[in-house]
Enzyme design. Structure first.
Site, PDB file in Angstrom:
ATOM      1  N   GLU A  74       0.995  -1.184   0.073  1.00  0.00           N
ATOM      2  CA  GLU A  74       0.111   0.182  -0.199  1.00  0.00           C
ATOM      3  C   GLU A  74       0.975   1.228  -0.091  1.00  0.00           C
ATOM      4  O   GLU A  74       2.050   1.238   0.216  1.00  0.00           O
ATOM      5  CB  GLU A  74      -0.911  -0.157   1.354  1.00  0.00           C
ATOM      6  N   LYS A  83       2.724   4.575   1.134  1.00  0.00           N
ATOM      7  CA  LYS A  83       3.451   5.275   2.269  1.00  0.00           C
ATOM      8  C   LYS A  83       3.073   6.512   2.245  1.00  0.00           C
ATOM      9  O   LYS A  83       3.485   7.728   1.623  1.00  0.00           O
ATOM     10  CB  LYS A  83       4.914   4.923   2.333  1.00  0.00           C
ATOM     11  N   ASP A 120       2.784  10.414   3.481  1.00  0.00           N
ATOM     12  CA  ASP A 120       3.593  11.280   3.801  1.00  0.00           C
ATOM     13  C   ASP A 120       3.259  12.394   4.637  1.00  0.00           C
ATOM     14  O   ASP A 120       2.805  13.593   4.320  1.00  0.00           O
ATOM     15  CB  ASP A 120       4.540  11.699   2.665  1.00  0.00           C
ATOM     16  N   TYR A 160      -4.317   2.739   8.469  1.00  0.00           N
ATOM     17  CA  TYR A 160      -3.619   1.508   8.025  1.00  0.00           C
ATOM     18  C   TYR A 160      -3.009   0.215   8.702  1.00  0.00           C
ATOM     19  O   TYR A 160      -2.471  -0.835   8.403  1.00  0.00           O
ATOM     20  CB  TYR A 160      -2.431   1.953   7.183  1.00  0.00           C
ATOM     21  N   LYS A 185      11.111   3.355  -0.715  1.00  0.00           N
ATOM     22  CA  LYS A 185      11.125   4.975  -0.791  1.00  0.00           C
ATOM     23  C   LYS A 185      11.150   5.052  -2.072  1.00  0.00           C
ATOM     24  O   LYS A 185      12.340   4.767  -2.861  1.00  0.00           O
ATOM     25  CB  LYS A 185      12.437   5.265  -0.113  1.00  0.00           C
ATOM     26  N   CYS A 190      15.908  49.878  -2.847  1.00  0.00           N
ATOM     27  CA  CYS A 190      15.126  49.051  -3.586  1.00  0.00           C
ATOM     28  C   CYS A 190      16.020  48.633  -4.968  1.00  0.00           C
ATOM     29  O   CYS A 190      16.478  49.449  -5.514  1.00  0.00           O
ATOM     30  CB  CYS A 190      13.850  49.675  -3.874  1.00  0.00           C
ATOM     31  N   CYS A 223      13.792  50.573  -7.984  1.00  0.00           N
ATOM     32  CA  CYS A 223      13.679  51.943  -8.036  1.00  0.00           C
ATOM     33  C   CYS A 223      14.597  52.737  -7.199  1.00  0.00           C
ATOM     34  O   CYS A 223      14.723  54.160  -7.243  1.00  0.00           O
ATOM     35  CB  CYS A 223      12.254  52.348  -7.612  1.00  0.00           C
ATOM     36  N   CYS A 230       9.708  48.196  -0.139  1.00  0.00           N
ATOM     37  CA  CYS A 230       9.912  49.571  -0.985  1.00  0.00           C
ATOM     38  C   CYS A 230       8.452  50.058  -0.790  1.00  0.00           C
ATOM     39  O   CYS A 230       7.515  49.691  -1.098  1.00  0.00           O
ATOM     40  CB  CYS A 230      10.285  49.006  -2.239  1.00  0.00           C
ATOM     41  N   CYS A 279       6.820  52.127  -7.941  1.00  0.00           N
ATOM     42  CA  CYS A 279       8.072  51.381  -8.201  1.00  0.00           C
ATOM     43  C   CYS A 279       7.634  50.271  -9.161  1.00  0.00           C
ATOM     44  O   CYS A 279       6.971  49.566  -9.349  1.00  0.00           O
ATOM     45  CB  CYS A 279       8.377  50.571  -7.062  1.00  0.00           C
TER      46      CYS A 279
HETATM   47  S1  IVH Z   1       2.869   0.728   8.924  1.00  0.00           S
HETATM   48  C1  IVH Z   1       4.651  -1.270  12.720  1.00  0.00           C
HETATM   49  N1  IVH Z   1       1.894   1.712   6.814  1.00  0.00           N
HETATM   50  O1  IVH Z   1       5.771   5.592   7.918  1.00  0.00           O
HETATM   51  C2  IVH Z   1       4.607  -0.648  11.329  1.00  0.00           C
HETATM   52  N2  IVH Z   1       3.223   3.131   8.138  1.00  0.00           N
HETATM   53  O2  IVH Z   1       8.659   5.490   8.352  1.00  0.00           O
HETATM   54  C3  IVH Z   1       3.692   0.386  11.419  1.00  0.00           C
HETATM   55  N3  IVH Z   1       3.621   5.172   7.294  1.00  0.00           N
HETATM   56  O3  IVH Z   1       5.984   5.397  11.431  1.00  0.00           O
HETATM   57  C4  IVH Z   1       3.563   1.599  10.390  1.00  0.00           C
HETATM   58  N4  IVH Z   1       2.228   5.087   5.556  1.00  0.00           N
HETATM   59  O4  IVH Z   1       3.943   6.883  10.243  1.00  0.00           O
HETATM   60  C5  IVH Z   1       2.582   1.846   7.833  1.00  0.00           C
HETATM   61  N5  IVH Z   1       0.817   2.537   4.752  1.00  0.00           N
HETATM   62  C6  IVH Z   1       1.514   2.760   5.999  1.00  0.00           C
HETATM   63  C7  IVH Z   1       2.247   3.756   6.200  1.00  0.00           C
HETATM   64  C8  IVH Z   1       3.178   4.188   7.516  1.00  0.00           C
HETATM   65  C9  IVH Z   1       2.922   5.944   6.184  1.00  0.00           C
HETATM   66  C10 IVH Z   1       4.568   6.022   8.407  1.00  0.00           C
HETATM   67  C11 IVH Z   1       4.398   5.782   9.642  1.00  0.00           C
HETATM   68  C12 IVH Z   1       5.633   5.133  10.120  1.00  0.00           C
HETATM   69  C13 IVH Z   1       6.325   5.588   9.181  1.00  0.00           C
HETATM   70  C14 IVH Z   1       7.829   4.881   9.247  1.00  0.00           C
END
Ligand code: IVH
Length: 697
Positions: A132, A134, A136, A245, A341, A435, A438, A453, A458
Site C-alpha cells: 500500500e 506510504k 507522507d 492502515y 522509498k 530597492c 527603483c 519598498c 516602483c
Molecule cells: S505501517 C509497525 N503503513 O511511515 C509498522 N506506516 O517510516 C507500522 N507510514 O511510522 C507502520 N504510511 O508513520 C505503515 N501505509 C503505511 C504507512 C506508514 C506511512 C508512516 C508511519 C511510520 C512511518 C515509518
C-alpha cells in the site's frame, strides 16, 4: 459499510427531513444517522449524495435542537466534533503498543533481500505480501472503545505521544463511532497518518504568503503543525484527512479470539473500510511473491504526481498476521514490513549568490541562486529564502552547501545549510538598503519580518501587481502570462491594471511571435475576464492580508464592490475571518482615492464590480437586502411589488440612503434616482430586472 438498502433508506430519510418545515426532537436520532451517513459519503467515499448547503442546513438543525435540550446530546453526535475554547496543553499518553518505525528499501535488490530474510526466518518458500502507499503525513494512533472514538495521540517518541483527541475529532474522515462490537471487538488501537492534500496545502500557503509569512515547506509539516494547534476550530479549517492502515492491538469482548478478518493485513484494511474508517482498502494490492511486489511499487511510483496527496513510497507488509509474531521485530522496526522509498525529492547543491526581488506589495524577497540540480525530475536553480529572519535563523551563507527539498508540485525550499562542511570562505548574505528596482530607501516596519519598498509606483511592484491580477486564482487571464506582461511593461504598452483592458493590439501585432490567432485569443481571454465573479476581482486587487478565502467572504458581504468605500472598520470586523489587522488593511485600501479611481476606471472599461449571485433560486433569496421603488411601475402595482420583496425576505426602505441595496425605477423617476446615482453603491434596476430576481414558483 452501508448496504444498498440502507443507503436508499437514509437517502429517503434525508429527502424527508429536508422537506419537513420543522424537524422534531423525536427525530434527533434519525437526523444523526443521516448526518453520519452523509459525512461518510463525503469524507470516506468522496461521493456525496447531498449539496453542501443541504448538509449545512440539517447540521444546523441538529445544533439548534441540541441547544434547546442539552440533555439529549450524546458524545458521538456529529455536532460534538465542534469544540469550544482553546486547549491549554496536550497531556502525555502511553501507546498501548509502541509505535515503531519502518526499515527502508530503495530498489528491487533491497526488496529481494528483505524477502529472502523473511523466508529464511519463517522457513517458507514464498511469502504473500500486501502493498500500500506510504503516506507522507503525521503519524497518529487512535483508540476505539465500545464503538466510540475515545482517544487519539501523536507518535511522539514511539512510546509516549501527546493526547490530541480534541484535534483529531475535527477530522471528518475519522468517524466518532464505528461498529467494532459487531466483530466481538471491545477495544482497538489503530495507526494511521494525518495528511493535508496538495490542494489544501497550496491554498494554505497562499494565505500565509498573503500575510507576508513564510510558506511551509511541505504538506507533512503543515499537517503535523495543524495537529498541535491550541484552537481546535483552527484545526477544522485546515482540511486535514486521515488514512488508517494498521491495527496494533485488539481486546475482544469476553476474551474471544480476534475475528478471522484480522488474520491477514488485507482483511484488516477491508474491515476498517467496512466499518467506515478510511483505510487504503482500494489502494492496496495483495502480491503472491516479491516480484509482484516490485512491479506494483514501480507502477505506483509513476502515479505519484497524479495523487491528490503526497506519498513518499510504498509499504510492503507480510499479509499473514500470524507470521508477524513469528518474524518479530528489532528495536526500531518490524521484520514483517519494509518501506520502499521513492526517488528523493531532496538534493544538495551550492548557493552561488542571492538576488533580491520586489513583490507586488513592495516586500523584498531574497532568492537563492543555486547550482542547478535535478529534484524529482525538475531542475531547480532558484529557491526563495523568504526573508531576513529565515536566513539568520538557518545561518545560510553564500558559498554554502545547502539541502533543497521540492515536495510534489510545491515550490522548492532550503531545508538547511550543511554547516559541517564549510571551508571558511562562505560569506554572510548582505541585505540591500535600497530597492533594487527603483533605488528608494527600504524600510522594515516594526513587528514585520520583511523589508519593503514603499514607493507605490516602483516599476517592479507595478509588474507584480499586474501579474497577480491576471493569475489563475484571480482574474484568470490565460494567454497574457508573466513573460508577456514583463515585455508589454518594458515596451511601454502597459502601465497599470486598467491598461490590461486597453492594450495597443496594433503595436502588439508587430511584435515577433504574435500572429492573428494569438492576438485574438489574448483579446478574448481579456474580454472574458470582465465578467469574472466579484470574489476573483477582490482577490486580484492584491489587498494585503487578503487571500482567496477572505476575498470570498468580502465579496459575499456586498452587492457592489464600491460599498467598501463607505464601510467603517467596525463593519469590516463583522465579516468572517477578518481581524483587526486585516480590517485595517482593507480600510486603508478602499479609502485611498487612487484605488477608487482605478476601480471606477475598471468599471468604465466594462469590468464587473457587482455581486452576481445566483439569485432567485430559493425562497428567502432576497434575505437581508433592501429595496425601494420609484416612478410609475407598468407591470406591477406598487403594493404587489413591495409584497414580493417581503415574501422573499427583503425589506422596503423609506428613502434613498447608503443602506439601500436596490432602487427599482419605473417611468418618470426623479430625484430618488438622481440621489441613488450619486451615492454610487446602489444597484439600479428596471421593473423587469427586479422580476428576474424573484423565484419562479
Ligand atoms: S505501517 C509497525 N503503513 O511511515 C509498522 N506506516 O517510516 C507500522 N507510514 O511510522 C507502520 N504510511 O508513520 C505503515 N501505509 C503505511 C504507512 C506508514 C506511512 C508512516 C508511519 C511510520 C512511518 C515509518
Amino acid at each position: 459499510m452501508y448496504q444498498p438498502s440502507e443507503t436508499l433508506r437514509l437517502q429517503e430519510a434525508t429527502r424527508q427531513l429536508l422537506s419537513q418545515p420543522v424537524i422534531t426532537p423525536q427525530q434527533i436520532p434519525l437526523l444523526r444517522d443521516v448526518l453520519r451517513f452523509h459525512e461518510y459519503r463525503y469524507y470516506i467515499l468522496n461521493d456525496p449524495l447531498l449539496a453542501d448547503p443541504e448538509f449545512d442546513a440539517l447540521f444546523s438543525t441538529l445544533v439548534k435542537l441540541e441547544k434547546e435540550d442539552p440533555s439529549c446530546i450524546t458524545a458521538d453526535s456529529p455536532t460534538q466534533r465542534v469544540a469550544k475554547g482553546l486547549t491549554a496543553s496536550f497531556p502525555t499518553v502511553t501507546h498501548m503498543v509502541p509505535m515503531l518505525s519502518l526499515d527502508n528499501s530503495y530498489n528491487a535488490e533491497d526488496l529481494r533481500d528483505f524477502d529472502r530474510k523473511a523466508r529464511e526466518l519463517s522457513g517458507l518458500d514464498t511469502i504473500e505480501y500486501c502493498v500500500e502507499p506510504k503516506f507522507d503525513g503525521a503519524g497518529i494512533s487512535i483508540i476505539f472503545e465500545d464503538d466510540r472514538f475515545i482517544r487519539g495521540a501523536t507518535r511522539g517518541d514511539g512510546i509516549e505521544g501527546e493526547d490530541i483527541t480534541i484535534n483529531l475529532k475535527q477530522i471528518r474522515s475519522i468517524p466518532l463511532t464505528a461498529k467494532f462490537s459487531a466483530y466481538g471487538i471491545k477495544q482497538v488501537e489503530i495507526r494511521g497518518e494525518v495528511m493535508m492534500t496538495k490542494e489544501s496545502f497550496r491554498r494554505y500557503n497562499n494565505q500565509l504568503v498573503a500575510q507576508n509569512l513564510p510558506p511551509l515547506a511541505n504538506p507533512r509539516n503543515a499537517a503535523a503543525g495543524a495537529l498541535r494547534l491550541k484552537d481546535p476550530n483552527e484545526v477544522a479549517k485546515r482540511s486535514l484527512e486521515a488514512f488508517l492502515y494498521h491495527v496494533s492491538d485488539v481486546i475482544t469482548v469476553n476474551g474471544q479470539h480476534s475475528p478471522a478478518v484480522l488474520h491477514t493485513h488485507a482483511g484488516t484494511l477491508d474491515l476498517l473500510w467496512e466499518l467506515g474508517l478510511r483505510s487504503p482498502y482500494k489502494e492496496k494490492k495483495r502480491c503472491a511473491n516479491i516480484d509482484e511486489v516490485i512491479r506494483y511499487c514501480q507502477e505506483y511510483e509513476q502515479k505519484r504526481d497524479d495523487l491528490p496527496y503526497e506519498i513518499d513510497g510504498m509499504v510492503v507488509k507480510v499479509n499473514d498476521i500470524a507470521l508477524h509474531d513469528k518474524l518479530g521485530m528489532t528495536t526500531h522496526h518490524p521484520r514483517w514490513a519494509i518501506a520502499y522509498k521513492f526517488k528523493a525529492r531532496q538534493a544538495t547543491s551550492r548557493l552561488r549568490n542571492v538576488e533580491f526581488q520586489v513583490g507586488r506589495t513592495g516586500s523584498v524577497t531574497p532568492v537563492a541562486k543555486i547550482e542547478p540540480v535535478a529534484i524529482g525530475g525538475v531542475t531547480v536553480a532558484s529557491v526563495s529564502l523568504h526573508n531576513e529572519d529565515f536566513i539568520r535563523e538557518r545561518d545560510i551563507r553564500i558559498g554554502d552547501q545547502v539541502l533543497v527539498e521540492r515536495a510534489g508540485d510545491v515550490i522548492p525550499y532550503i531545508v538547511k545549510a550543511l554547516t559541517d562542511v564549510r571551508t571558511g570562505t562562505e560569506q554572510p548574505i548582505a541585505f540591500p538598503k535600497n530597492c533594487p528596482a527603483c533605488q528608494d530607501e527600504l524600510v522594515r516596519p516594526q513587528e514585520e519580518a520583511v523589508w519593503r519598498c514603499i514607493n507605490l509606483n516602483c516599476p517592479a511592484q507595478v509588474v507584480e501587481r499586474i501579474i497577480h491580477f491576471t493569475s489563475k486564482d484571480a482574474m484568470d487571464i490565460r494567454g497574457l502570462g508573466e513573460a508577456n506582461i514583463r515585455k508589454f511593461v518594458e515596451l511601454g504598452f502597459l502601465h497599470d491594471i486598467p491598461g490590461i483592458y486597453q492594450l495597443p493590439y496594433e503595436k502588439i501585432r508587430q511584435l515577433e511571435g504574435f500572429g492573428e490567432r494569438s492576438i485574438q485569443n489574448l483579446h478574448d481571454a481579456i474580454e472574458k475576464s470582465k465578467t469574472q465573479p466579484l470574489h476573483r476581482l477582490m482577490n486580484a486587487m492584491g489587498i494585503r492580508y487578503v487571500g482567496e478565502t477572505t476575498a470570498k467572504a468580502l465579496a459575499n458581504h456586498v452587492e457592489y464592490l464600491l460599498e467598501y468605500a463607505s464601510k467603517e472598520k467596525e463593519d469590516l470586523l463583522t465579516i468572517e475571518d477578518v481581524g483587526v489587522k486585516v480590517a485595517e488593511s482593507i480600510y486603508q485600501f478602499f479609502h485611498n482615492p487612487d484605488t477608487i479611481q482605478m476601480l471606477q476606471h475598471l468599471e468604465s472599461l466594462g469590468v464587473n464590480l457587482r455581486n452576481i449571485r445566483q439569485q432567485a433560486t430559493s425562497e428567502g433569496s432576497l434575505n437581508g437586502l433592501t429595496f425601494l421603488f420609484t416612478g410609475t411601475l407598468s407591470l406591477l402595482k406598487r403594493s404587489e411589488a413591495e409584497g414580493l420583496v417581503e415574501q422573499n425576505g427583503g425589506k422596503i426602505l423609506g428613502g434613498v440612503s447608503t443602506k439601500l441595496n436596490y432602487l427599482i425605477v419605473g417611468e418618470d423617476a426623479g430625484s430618488k434616482l438622481e440621489k441613488a446615482r450619486k451615492i454610487g453603491t446602489i444597484r439600479i434596476l428596471s421593473e423587469q430586472e427586479f422580476l428576474d430576481l424573484i423565484p419562479k414558483k
